[in-house]
Design an enzyme around this catalytic site. Structure first.
Site, PDB file in Angstrom:
ATOM      1  N   LYS A   1       0.802  -1.224   0.000  1.00 49.45           N
ATOM      2  CA  LYS A   1       0.000   0.000   0.000  1.00 49.45           C
ATOM      3  C   LYS A   1       0.835   1.273   0.000  1.00 49.45           C
ATOM      4  O   LYS A   1       0.379   2.311  -0.496  1.00 49.45           O
ATOM      5  CB  LYS A   1      -0.957   0.000   1.195  1.00 49.45           C
ATOM      6  CG  LYS A   1      -2.035  -1.068   1.110  1.00 49.45           C
ATOM      7  CD  LYS A   1      -2.959  -1.013   2.303  1.00 49.45           C
ATOM      8  CE  LYS A   1      -4.012  -2.109   2.216  1.00 49.45           C
ATOM      9  NZ  LYS A   1      -4.950  -2.065   3.348  1.00 49.45           N
TER      10      LYS A   1
ATOM     11  N   ASP B   1      -9.660   2.489   2.251  1.00 51.40           N
ATOM     12  CA  ASP B   1      -9.563   1.919   3.593  1.00 51.40           C
ATOM     13  C   ASP B   1     -10.053   2.932   4.622  1.00 51.40           C
ATOM     14  O   ASP B   1     -10.767   2.591   5.568  1.00 51.40           O
ATOM     15  CB  ASP B   1      -8.115   1.552   3.932  1.00 51.40           C
ATOM     16  CG  ASP B   1      -7.660   0.254   3.291  1.00 51.40           C
ATOM     17  OD1 ASP B   1      -8.523  -0.582   2.954  1.00 51.40           O
ATOM     18  OD2 ASP B   1      -6.436   0.076   3.134  1.00 51.40           O
TER      19      ASP B   1
ATOM     20  N   GLY C   1     -13.321  -7.030  11.637  1.00 50.19           N
ATOM     21  CA  GLY C   1     -12.705  -6.544  10.417  1.00 50.19           C
ATOM     22  C   GLY C   1     -13.612  -6.554   9.203  1.00 50.19           C
ATOM     23  O   GLY C   1     -13.281  -5.931   8.191  1.00 50.19           O
TER      24      GLY C   1
END
Length: 301
Positions: free
Chosen positions: A76, A112, A253
């Protein structure tokens, strides 16, 4: 805007992601919109490639006609050196998890952060944000830290095996959120900080099916705290299970997994995805029944 005649070829680049649930979530949502959509995992572990090869893989995908990629651990941050444009928020976070291929150029975004924000607001409404301890300041951690401060965290302590990385991220965040206290902490400070925290977040890979364990001693938790995890394979990580056992409010999550997928799907297609439908599909993929909105807003999942 997308049309029914368009087709989409999307990839996911990361380590150990063959079992990711993101591809089926995207493909099922595309089915509801009547568009052809193929989402393929590019597992670095399976093809024996290091994260440093993410730029080469992007260029190969572009040449093969891919429309975009999701990017995950450990790429990332590395991927940013290979992009032509980066959205302002992703640039500030210092991490990209979504790359569009447009006119042979690579354009980076971070879903995200938005995904975690939506999940947090829906799954932990009214959570105490006075003192938050976060484990992990890498790609996912940078996005989560941004989200926590954006929703009102008053104090945020970052814990990372790479203390220098955590310190660098903390300094950048402190400059952008002067009303909050943001710092990086040494490992020997962890017990005291976790005990005194109002909430604890795991933004590391620890707890994944191929990285079992917890990022800290869960005996430090108490039922007055909330706990969030970004890991969703498995959904019931050791941390999530331990936190529920002592009575913590828990955000698994799956919330971030669905949230980032919703926002990435919108970027890839220009279509408006149905968040509830994608969440229900995610739960079915993990063997769980869909949760009614009234239940979901209660916090623990």
């Amino acid at each position: 805007m997308s049309t029914l005649n368009e087709s989409f070829l999307i990839g996911l680049i990361g380590d150990g992601i063959t079992e990711s649930l993101t591809p089926p979530m995207h493909e099922r949502e595309a089915d509801h919109h009547g568009v052809r959509y193929l989402y393929r995992p590019v597992d670095l572990a399976k093809i024996n490639r290091p994260g440093a090869d993410v730029g080469e893989l992007l260029r190969a995908g572009r040449d093969l006609g891919f429309n975009g990629f999701n990017i995950t651990h450990p790429c990332k941050q590395i991927v940013m050196d290979h992009l032509d444009e980066v959205a302002p928020q992703a640039a500030a976070i210092g991490a990209v998890n979504t790359v569009l291929v447009r006119d042979d150029k690579f354009i980076g975004y971070n879903t995200d952060c938005s995904g975690f924000t939506e999940g947090f607001r829906g799954g932990l409404p009214g959570a105490n944000l006075d003192r938050v301890v976060q484990f992990g300041s890498g790609g996912a951690g940078s996005a989560v830290a941004e989200a926590l401060l954006a929703v009102g965290a008053q104090r945020l302590d970052l814990v990372d095996v790479d203390v220098a990385r955590a310190a660098q991220r903390a300094a950048a965040l402190a400059a952008r959120y002067p009303g909050a206290v943001v710092g990086a902490v040494e490992p020997d400070q962890v017990p005291e900080l976790v005990i005194g925290a109002s909430g604890v977040v795991n933004a590391t890979p620890v707890g994944m099916h191929h990285h079992p364990g917890t990022p800290f001693d869960t005996a430090l938790l108490n039922g007055g705290q909330w706990v969030a995890d970004v890991v969703y394979l498995p959904l019931a990580t050791e941390l999530v299970t331990a936190a529920k056992t002592v009575g913590c409010q828990v955000l698994d999550g799956g919330h971030m997994a669905v949230g980032q997928a919703v926002d990435a799907f919108r970027l890839f297609t220009d279509l408006n995805p149905d968040r509830r439908r994608m969440r229900d599909h995610f739960l079915s993929l993990t063997g769980q029944s869909p949760v009614a909105p009234a239940q979901e807003s209660g916090g623990a999942q």
